[in-house]
Design a protein around this motif. Structure first.
Motif, short mmCIF file in Angstrom:
data_model
loop_
_atom_site.label_atom_id
_atom_site.label_comp_id
_atom_site.label_asym_id
_atom_site.label_seq_id
_atom_site.Cartn_x
_atom_site.Cartn_y
_atom_site.Cartn_z
N ALA A 1 -3.81 6.82 9.80
CA ALA A 1 -4.29 7.29 8.49
C ALA A 1 -4.90 6.14 7.72
N GLY A 2 -5.52 6.51 6.60
CA GLY A 2 -6.03 5.51 5.66
C GLY A 2 -7.53 5.38 5.66
N GLU A 3 -8.17 5.85 6.71
CA GLU A 3 -9.62 5.73 6.86
C GLU A 3 -10.02 6.70 7.96
N PRO A 4 -11.32 7.00 8.07
CA PRO A 4 -11.72 7.95 9.11
C PRO A 4 -11.37 7.42 10.51
N LEU A 5 -10.85 8.30 11.32
CA LEU A 5 -10.56 7.96 12.72
C LEU A 5 -11.76 8.42 13.55
N TRP A 27 0.84 -1.19 0.00
CA TRP A 27 0.00 0.00 0.00
C TRP A 27 0.88 1.25 0.00
N VAL A 28 0.29 2.38 -0.29
CA VAL A 28 1.08 3.59 -0.40
C VAL A 28 1.73 3.97 0.94
N VAL A 29 1.04 3.70 2.03
CA VAL A 29 1.61 4.05 3.34
C VAL A 29 2.92 3.29 3.54
N GLY A 30 2.94 2.04 3.09
CA GLY A 30 4.16 1.24 3.21
C GLY A 30 5.27 1.77 2.31
N HIS A 79 -8.22 -0.55 3.70
CA HIS A 79 -7.89 -0.99 2.35
C HIS A 79 -8.88 -0.40 1.36
N ARG A 80 -8.35 0.29 0.39
CA ARG A 80 -9.20 0.96 -0.59
C ARG A 80 -9.61 -0.03 -1.68
N LEU A 81 -10.90 -0.21 -1.84
CA LEU A 81 -11.40 -1.19 -2.81
C LEU A 81 -12.46 -0.54 -3.68
N VAL A 83 -2.14 11.49 16.13
CA VAL A 83 -2.16 12.43 15.01
C VAL A 83 -2.81 11.77 13.79
N ASP A 84 -4.02 12.23 13.50
CA ASP A 84 -4.73 11.76 12.31
C ASP A 84 -4.05 12.42 11.09
N ASN A 85 -3.97 11.71 9.98
CA ASN A 85 -3.50 12.37 8.76
C ASN A 85 -4.24 11.77 7.58
N TYR A 86 -4.62 12.67 6.67
CA TYR A 86 -5.48 12.30 5.54
C TYR A 86 -4.72 12.47 4.24
N TRP A 87 -4.70 11.42 3.43
CA TRP A 87 -4.09 11.51 2.11
C TRP A 87 -4.54 10.36 1.24
N GLN A 88 -3.90 10.18 0.10
CA GLN A 88 -4.34 9.19 -0.87
C GLN A 88 -3.12 8.56 -1.55
N THR A 89 -3.35 7.40 -2.16
CA THR A 89 -2.30 6.78 -2.98
C THR A 89 -1.78 7.82 -3.98
N GLU A 90 -2.70 8.59 -4.52
CA GLU A 90 -2.34 9.56 -5.56
C GLU A 90 -1.35 10.60 -5.04
N GLY A 99 -16.66 11.13 3.90
CA GLY A 99 -16.96 9.95 3.07
C GLY A 99 -16.70 10.22 1.60
N ARG A 100 -16.75 9.17 0.78
CA ARG A 100 -16.40 9.26 -0.63
C ARG A 100 -17.58 9.76 -1.46
N THR A 101 -17.24 10.42 -2.56
CA THR A 101 -18.27 10.85 -3.50
C THR A 101 -18.48 9.78 -4.57
N ILE A 130 -14.79 2.01 -1.66
CA ILE A 130 -15.06 1.76 -0.25
C ILE A 130 -13.73 1.53 0.47
N ASN A 131 -13.80 1.57 1.77
CA ASN A 131 -12.59 1.50 2.57
C ASN A 131 -12.80 0.46 3.67
N VAL A 132 -12.22 -0.72 3.46
CA VAL A 132 -12.41 -1.83 4.39
C VAL A 132 -11.12 -2.01 5.17
N PHE A 186 -12.35 13.05 -4.62
CA PHE A 186 -13.53 12.18 -4.50
C PHE A 186 -13.92 11.91 -3.06
N ASP A 187 -13.52 12.82 -2.18
CA ASP A 187 -14.00 12.75 -0.79
C ASP A 187 -14.87 13.97 -0.53
N TRP A 188 -15.89 13.78 0.32
CA TRP A 188 -16.65 14.91 0.83
C TRP A 188 -15.96 15.47 2.06
O1 PRX Z 1 -11.36 8.39 1.45
C1 PRX Z 1 -10.12 8.82 1.95
C2 PRX Z 1 -9.59 7.76 2.90
O2 PRX Z 1 -8.81 6.88 2.12
C3 PRX Z 1 -8.72 7.36 0.77
C4 PRX Z 1 -7.35 7.12 0.22
O3 PRX Z 1 -6.99 5.78 0.37
P1 PRX Z 1 -5.61 5.27 -0.18
O4 PRX Z 1 -5.48 5.65 -1.60
O5 PRX Z 1 -5.52 3.82 0.17
O6 PRX Z 1 -4.51 6.08 0.58
C5 PRX Z 1 -4.36 6.01 1.97
C6 PRX Z 1 -3.26 6.93 2.41
C7 PRX Z 1 -3.27 7.19 3.88
C8 PRX Z 1 -9.06 8.83 0.87
O7 PRX Z 1 -9.52 9.34 -0.37
N1 PRX Z 1 -8.74 8.33 3.96
C9 PRX Z 1 -7.39 8.30 4.02
N2 PRX Z 1 -6.97 8.87 5.17
C10 PRX Z 1 -8.07 9.30 5.83
C11 PRX Z 1 -9.19 8.96 5.05
N3 PRX Z 1 -10.44 9.29 5.44
C12 PRX Z 1 -10.58 9.95 6.60
N4 PRX Z 1 -9.54 10.29 7.41
C13 PRX Z 1 -8.27 9.99 7.06
N5 PRX Z 1 -7.25 10.31 7.87
#
Ligand code: PRX
Length: 629
Positions: A365-369, A288-291, A507-509, A386-393, A496-498, A502-504, A481-483
């Motif tokens: 990170a990776g999903e809502p905390l 995964w991107v975090v790794g 894991h982004r699926l 420390v929550d942090n929000y980002w994406q693979t992109e 949440g996503r637009t 989904i996020n299991v 693509f997030d609200w």
């Molecule tokens: O929807 C957001 C959610 O995970 C998506 C990105 O997932 P991925 O590409 O696997 O990258 C994860 C990198 C940490 C986002 O579009 N997401 C990620 N971090 C958060 C989150 N949703 C809420 N809070 C977060 N901290």
């Protein structure tokens, strides 16, 4: 840190990006300096440090030999096999060269792709670093994916060589990799000529002569190899990492070299507060991107010790993260909310048992905390969370509370404020106009994105432009693509996503990928997959399936067979938690599947406006199907 305040630091990054990033780029070694910090000539593309020559492996490994050759670079801890090994920077340098020489002996050179399908073992990290050493482009595929997912990635990236292993292990159970890889190679239209297999002695594997090489043999042959770094243009791709989107076809996120190095180096200092010589423990997977960013590149670029952990958070017991943190004097720990929710179900005394005096903060990170989980971790450990929000992109955080500055406090429920270079703006879904503070909007970013973010989609510039930059015509705006919602002080809240992602368990699926797999099952006529709130995993995939005529009698057997089919095609990571049988799916009169309405019913919410529904009875079946065991 001498920087005055985060607000001033951030303002500088977005008001004078060229000056800001030129300063930050001093943290990285360049064989030849860049001529232009940012090439703005072809939006929405952005090229960073144009003309500069560098190498990620040089910056992550060789560069540290002068000051920290004997310092631990990589600590491998496997609670699956009981192995623990420490590699100094000198050891890492040696191992990476052996792997690089092995790849070279199989014909790999600059620009070639190498697919890495491996469990969490040191050779996976060696392989990544060996690729970038040679200017080859790695594509790591998460070990939880199965043959069809793997074959799709092979055919898109067209690797010259695949590096894999006999098996992984999860929860004490051996998970063979080689048979899945063999299946994928049979399915692939463009299989590579060579495969390297790291034989861990966990599972027997069939060697295909002429194609499969044992890494043990290669390693012995190249034990004394000296392989210099290949200096590449800053814009040379370092890797491809596939991620899910709205369609069934995963996107190959393509990362550059120089921009990524500069951004990650900044992120470790400014966002995580990590310093050379300290120890970083990221519990993610290299798939995964975090790794990629926080097990491998950012800690090593910074001259830190990084921990590679093969295991689960609860084996041998739910204190294993803290045991590792104590033993290796971990300063910073990075994990996912799901892992913390899992730990919360165990004895809280397990969090008190170890000496965590070196530990400064926990990053999630990776999903809502969810707030209760965040609070529980912070209070039980007495450390900031420390929550942090980002994406693979993006490759590194968009939002966080920067630990390198003392003047930004965290706010419960919010991942924080914009990180350097990100011009985050919440926009109206329809016309792209900025929304007012407190209102819901799409989390978007103005061009250019900072260094480190995706350059394009591998082999598909048009899809890059279409997917990310075309939501609002005539505006150079990237959609996440997030609200989200933003308060008056600039803190964002993710809602949440637009889209249908989904996020299991972090894991982004893509629901479409799962639907396509289920549709390929011979008994299935139609299917809809939705993400449903789950107390432990954040979301779970539920599938609603219409069987073909004549299949209904064997319903239970079909459910099991569909689950096994998804396991075999995509991997257990994508297996729906529930497979519910229905005789029709709710659609609009124009044939559009009402996934949102299904999802709402699954979560006990009002499905909203249903005036366009073609067959109201189809929707009424959903609650009945859920109620059946
Ligand atoms: O929807 C957001 C959610 O995970 C998506 C990105 O997932 P991925 O590409 O696997 O990258 C994860 C990198 C940490 C986002 O579009 N997401 C990620 N971090 C958060 C989150 N949703 C809420 N809070 C977060 N901290």
């Amino acid at each position: 840190m001498s920087d005055p305040s985060y607000a001033a630091f951030y303002r500088h990054s977005v008001e004078s990006p060229e000056a800001f990033w030129a300063e930050q780029a001093q943290g990285i070694a360049w064989q030849r300096p860049w001529g232009q910090v940012l090439d703005r000539s072809n939006p929405p593309f952005a090229a960073w440090f144009v003309g500069g020559l560098t190498n990620l492996c040089h910056n992550a490994v060789d560069r540290h030999l002068a000051d920290r050759a004997e310092q631990a670079a990589l600590v491998y801890v496997s609670t699956e096999t009981g192995q623990e090994r420490t590699y100094s920077y000198a050891d890492l340098h040696r191992e990476v060269q052996i792997m690089a020489a092995s790849l070279q002996s199989l014909g790999v050179s600059q620009g070639d792709r190498v697919l890495i399908y491996m469990p969490m073992i040191p050779e996976a990290v060696f392989a990544m670093l060996a690729c970038v050493r040679l200017g080859a482009v790695h594509s790591v595929v998460f070990g939880g994916f199965a043959s069809v997912s793997l074959a799709a990635r092979i055919d898109d990236a067209r690797p010259k060589v695949i590096v894999s292993a006999d098996a992984g292990s999860r929860g004490g159970k051996v998970m063979p990799y080689k048979p899945l890889l063999d299946d994928a190679l049979r399915l692939s239209q463009h299989p590579p000529a060579q495969v390297i297999v790291v034989d861990r002695g966990l599972a027997d594997w069939a060697r295909q002569p002429g194609r499969d090489e044992s890494y043990g043999d290669l390693r012995a042959r190249h034990a004394l190899a000296k392989v210099p770094c290949v200096w590449v243009e800053s814009t040379h791709p370092s890797y491809i990492l596939y991620t899910s989107g709205t369609t069934g076809k995963p996107k190959g996120v393509q990362r550059d070299t120089g921009g990524y190095a500069v951004a990650l180096h900044l992120s470790m200092r400014v966002i995580y507060g990590g310093k050379p010589g300290e120890t970083f423990f990221c519990t993610s997977d290299i798939g995964w991107v975090v790794g990629h960013s926080y097990i491998v590149y950012a800690p090593l670029l910074t001259g830190m010790t990084t921990i590679l952990f093969e295991g689960t958070p609860v084996r041998p017991d739910a204190a294993v993260f803290w045991r590792v943190a104590q033993q290796y004097r971990v300063n910073l720990l990075f994990s996912a909310p799901t892992a913390m929710r899992v730990l919360r179900r165990h004895d809280p005394a397990l969090l008190q048992r170890h000496d965590l005096s070196a530990l400064r903060a926990i990053f999630l990170a990776g999903e809502p905390l969810d707030e209760p989980t965040g609070r529980w971790v912070a209070e039980s450990l007495g450390k900031p969370v420390v929550d942090n929000y980002w994406q693979t992109e993006t490759g590194w955080p968009i939002l966080a509370t920067p630990q390198g500055f003392a003047d930004v406090a965290s706010r419960p429920g919010s991942p924080g404020v914009s990180m350097p270079g990100y011009k985050v703006c919440l926009r109206n879904e329809t016309d792209g106009a900025p929304v007012a503070a407190g209102e819901k909007g799409v989390v978007a970013m103005d061009w250019p994105l900072p260094p480190g973010c995706l350059q394009t989609i591998w082999g598909d510039d048009a899809r890059f432009v279409q997917t990310y930059w075309s939501t609002y015509p005539n505006r150079q705006v990237y959609s996440t693509f997030d609200w989200g919602r933003q308060d008056a002080d600039g803190y964002l809240y993710i809602l949440g996503r637009t889209d249908d992602v989904i996020n299991v368990a972090g894991h982004r699926l893509g629901t479409r990928e799962i639907e396509e797999s289920i549709s390929a099952h011979p008994a299935v006529a139609e299917v809809a997959v939705v993400g449903v709130q789950d107390a432990l995993k954040g979301q779970a995939a539920w599938a609603f399936v219409v069987l073909r005529p004549g299949q209904i009698d064997a319903a239970a057997a079909q459910q099991a067979s569909i689950a096994a089919h998804v396991d075999a095609q995509l991997g257990a990571v994508a297996r729906p938690q529930r497979i519910c049988l229905v005789t029709a799916l709710p659609k609009t009169r124009s044939g559009k599947m009402l996934r949102r309405a299904i999802q709402a019913i699954c979560e006990g919410r009002d499905p909203g406006d249903l005036t366009t529904l073609e067959d109201p009875l189809a929707l009424q079946q959903i609650p009945d199907a859920i109620a059946r065991p």
